[in-house]
Scaffold this motif. Sequence first.
Motif, PDB file in Angstrom:
ATOM      1  N   SER A  15      44.183  23.117  40.341  1.00  6.35           N
ATOM      2  CA  SER A  15      44.343  23.783  41.636  1.00  6.35           C
ATOM      3  C   SER A  15      45.785  24.190  41.905  1.00  6.35           C
ATOM      4  O   SER A  15      46.039  25.125  42.666  1.00  6.35           O
ATOM      5  N   GLY A  16      46.751  23.489  41.301  1.00 11.76           N
ATOM      6  CA  GLY A  16      48.151  23.820  41.547  1.00 11.76           C
ATOM      7  C   GLY A  16      48.704  24.906  40.642  1.00 11.76           C
ATOM      8  O   GLY A  16      49.897  25.226  40.710  1.00 11.76           O
ATOM      9  N   ASN A  17      47.862  25.508  39.804  1.00 10.36           N
ATOM     10  CA  ASN A  17      48.352  26.463  38.805  1.00 10.36           C
ATOM     11  C   ASN A  17      48.244  27.918  39.240  1.00 10.36           C
ATOM     12  O   ASN A  17      48.259  28.819  38.399  1.00 10.36           O
ATOM     13  N   VAL A  18      48.133  28.160  40.554  1.00  8.28           N
ATOM     14  CA  VAL A  18      47.949  29.524  41.046  1.00  8.28           C
ATOM     15  C   VAL A  18      49.180  30.378  40.723  1.00  8.28           C
ATOM     16  O   VAL A  18      50.321  29.959  40.952  1.00  8.28           O
ATOM     17  N   LYS A  19      48.925  31.567  40.186  1.00  2.32           N
ATOM     18  CA  LYS A  19      50.010  32.464  39.817  1.00  2.32           C
ATOM     19  C   LYS A  19      49.478  33.890  39.875  1.00  2.32           C
ATOM     20  O   LYS A  19      48.516  34.240  39.194  1.00  2.32           O
ATOM     21  N   LEU A  20      50.112  34.728  40.730  1.00  5.83           N
ATOM     22  CA  LEU A  20      49.659  36.101  40.842  1.00  5.83           C
ATOM     23  C   LEU A  20      49.925  36.848  39.539  1.00  5.83           C
ATOM     24  O   LEU A  20      50.959  36.685  38.904  1.00  5.83           O
ATOM     25  N   GLY A  21      48.988  37.699  39.176  1.00  3.35           N
ATOM     26  CA  GLY A  21      49.110  38.451  37.932  1.00  3.35           C
ATOM     27  C   GLY A  21      47.894  38.220  37.052  1.00  3.35           C
ATOM     28  O   GLY A  21      47.182  37.231  37.201  1.00  3.35           O
ATOM     29  N   LEU A  22      47.667  39.148  36.121  1.00  2.00           N
ATOM     30  CA  LEU A  22      46.455  39.100  35.311  1.00  2.00           C
ATOM     31  C   LEU A  22      46.712  38.824  33.838  1.00  2.00           C
ATOM     32  O   LEU A  22      45.759  38.724  33.059  1.00  2.00           O
ATOM     33  N   ASP A  23      47.967  38.695  33.434  1.00  2.00           N
ATOM     34  CA  ASP A  23      48.258  38.464  32.020  1.00  2.00           C
ATOM     35  C   ASP A  23      47.545  37.224  31.501  1.00  2.00           C
ATOM     36  O   ASP A  23      46.946  37.234  30.412  1.00  2.00           O
ATOM     37  N   ARG A  24      47.601  36.166  32.281  1.00  2.25           N
ATOM     38  CA  ARG A  24      46.977  34.912  31.866  1.00  2.25           C
ATOM     39  C   ARG A  24      45.460  35.063  31.784  1.00  2.25           C
ATOM     40  O   ARG A  24      44.828  34.603  30.822  1.00  2.25           O
ATOM     41  N   GLY A  27      44.427  37.036  28.766  1.00  6.56           N
ATOM     42  CA  GLY A  27      44.585  36.214  27.565  1.00  6.56           C
ATOM     43  C   GLY A  27      43.439  35.242  27.380  1.00  6.56           C
ATOM     44  O   GLY A  27      42.911  35.073  26.263  1.00  6.56           O
ATOM     45  N   ILE A  28      43.030  34.607  28.476  1.00  5.83           N
ATOM     46  CA  ILE A  28      41.903  33.665  28.436  1.00  5.83           C
ATOM     47  C   ILE A  28      40.629  34.380  27.987  1.00  5.83           C
ATOM     48  O   ILE A  28      39.920  33.931  27.075  1.00  5.83           O
ATOM     49  N   LEU A  29      40.351  35.518  28.628  1.00  4.87           N
ATOM     50  CA  LEU A  29      39.109  36.233  28.351  1.00  4.87           C
ATOM     51  C   LEU A  29      39.076  36.787  26.933  1.00  4.87           C
ATOM     52  O   LEU A  29      38.025  36.811  26.278  1.00  4.87           O
ATOM     53  N   GLU A  30      40.219  37.232  26.440  1.00  4.16           N
ATOM     54  CA  GLU A  30      40.264  37.743  25.071  1.00  4.16           C
ATOM     55  C   GLU A  30      39.901  36.652  24.075  1.00  4.16           C
ATOM     56  O   GLU A  30      39.128  36.871  23.139  1.00  4.16           O
ATOM     57  N   LYS A  31      40.439  35.454  24.284  1.00  2.00           N
ATOM     58  CA  LYS A  31      40.129  34.349  23.366  1.00  2.00           C
ATOM     59  C   LYS A  31      38.682  33.879  23.503  1.00  2.00           C
ATOM     60  O   LYS A  31      38.130  33.265  22.586  1.00  2.00           O
ATOM     61  N   MET A  32      38.060  34.178  24.655  1.00  4.52           N
ATOM     62  CA  MET A  32      36.649  33.835  24.863  1.00  4.52           C
ATOM     63  C   MET A  32      35.714  34.910  24.306  1.00  4.52           C
ATOM     64  O   MET A  32      34.491  34.756  24.363  1.00  4.52           O
ATOM     65  N   GLY A  33      36.283  36.016  23.843  1.00 11.56           N
ATOM     66  CA  GLY A  33      35.450  37.095  23.307  1.00 11.56           C
ATOM     67  C   GLY A  33      35.153  38.194  24.300  1.00 11.56           C
ATOM     68  O   GLY A  33      34.241  38.994  24.095  1.00 11.56           O
ATOM     69  N   ASN A  34      35.916  38.224  25.392  1.00 15.21           N
ATOM     70  CA  ASN A  34      35.775  39.250  26.435  1.00 15.21           C
ATOM     71  C   ASN A  34      34.357  39.402  26.982  1.00 15.21           C
ATOM     72  O   ASN A  34      33.756  40.486  26.951  1.00 15.21           O
ATOM     73  N   PRO A  35      33.805  38.343  27.558  1.00 14.82           N
ATOM     74  CA  PRO A  35      32.462  38.451  28.147  1.00 14.82           C
ATOM     75  C   PRO A  35      32.411  39.438  29.311  1.00 14.82           C
ATOM     76  O   PRO A  35      31.356  40.036  29.572  1.00 14.82           O
ATOM     77  N   GLU A  36      33.523  39.625  30.011  1.00 18.98           N
ATOM     78  CA  GLU A  36      33.564  40.517  31.179  1.00 18.98           C
ATOM     79  C   GLU A  36      33.335  41.978  30.798  1.00 18.98           C
ATOM     80  O   GLU A  36      32.978  42.803  31.657  1.00 18.98           O
ATOM     81  N   LYS A  37      33.545  42.312  29.518  1.00 15.09           N
ATOM     82  CA  LYS A  37      33.331  43.681  29.051  1.00 15.09           C
ATOM     83  C   LYS A  37      31.900  43.907  28.573  1.00 15.09           C
ATOM     84  O   LYS A  37      31.517  45.038  28.277  1.00 15.09           O
ATOM     85  N   LYS A  38      31.129  42.844  28.491  1.00 11.88           N
ATOM     86  CA  LYS A  38      29.785  42.918  27.926  1.00 11.88           C
ATOM     87  C   LYS A  38      28.689  42.817  28.992  1.00 11.88           C
ATOM     88  O   LYS A  38      27.518  42.701  28.671  1.00 11.88           O
TER      89      LYS A  38
END
Length: 429
Positions: A15-24, A27-38
């Motif tokens: 919960s304390g790791n909030v950080k504005l921006g999408l780079d992280r 990176g997470i989604l790419e390593k997961m295989g980009n489910p958001e694109k499917k």
Amino acid sequence: MDYQSFLTHIYERYSGNVKLGLDRMYGILEKMGNPEKKIKGIHIAGTNGKGSVSAMSEALSIGQGYSTGMNTSPHLIDYCERFRFNGKNIDYTEIMNIHSQYQTIFDEFEASFFEITTAIAFELMYQKQVDTSIIEVGLGGRLDGTNPFNSTVCVITTISLDHPKSLGSSIEEIAYEKAGIIKEFTPVVLGNIVDEAKKVIQKVAQEKKAPVYLFNKDYLISNVCVSEEGTTFNYEMPDKKIKLDQIKINMLGEHQAINAASALTAFILYNEAIQRVIDFTKVRESLQKINWFGRMQVLHTNPLVIIDGAHNEEGITTLISNLKKMFPNKYIRFVVAILRDKKLDNMIADICRFGQEIYISKNKSERAADLEEQIEVAKQFDIPYFGFDDVLSATSEAWKKTQAHEILVITGSLYTIAEILKIKEDLFK
């Protein structure tokens, strides 16, 4: 690890790791295989109403027989509410399994609670191969963790001042952040949005060659009627020669008629994109089965008890406007607990000018406004006010005093009404 231990783990660790921006997040989604694109579906942003539009979109999709996934925030009672499939909360074991599968990736990127939750939702929707994915923006849009979603249609419900530290201090700045969800060539449906915000959003849409569908121009409503049983209205989308009279939804308020029209417009466009034909008889049936709590929700009759998650100025203004029209001569008591990062002076002032009594309390959120600060506002008005250390005590006392012909309204925050929903059966006997 049991469910409660899992919840404690993700709340405390992330919960304390909030950080504005999408780079992280990318990176997470790419390593997961980009489910958001499917996956495909509807992405919904806005200051108020985005949860209602999400639930309405879900009802419409299920009504057509489509398999449906919905991701919303925050939850009211249980974390599993954030993940709904075919109208039902997912079993917590499925969430825990996905988290376990990708925990090393989450830890590698020092992911936030919201990033993890959103990534799990994308993965679940991909694994379940749902026909329609419905994603509600958490905060803003441009930098929100849901923004990587490859939406088919997007909706922006309303724009007003909220979360100024994160989104900006002007309507134009906030509109720009919300417009960040618009994708190239992707239709965008705009709700009842003020002109200065509309201009900003239309400019962004034009740059991305995204067609815009405007409320009161490209789709319209008329003959809105609100009662304790629900809301009826006529809907029209002139260019597509679609006209539906006397649609009824099982939600209260003129604003919900606008939300339903926005959801229906987006759903029509979505079906065009996926080349499916809509059964409008089922549309009518679906909009009477919307599964959404805490928005002008009736918890008890005789006396009437209404809870509403209005959590900012626009929300309170809309709530009071509906109450005035529905109950013009009723004695109304309010139970209120607001978060400190809201414009509580204006919110409490509006309630005090309209209501007959106000019971002020403090909810359990870490962001809860101080009781004394809220009371200081009420003191400025000619209305009986009472202070309580917690929402339950305030509601219990107000409930005792409410007669059969009077109305009790509980509002101020989703956190406030969440506390009531947990104990409603024991409270309102």
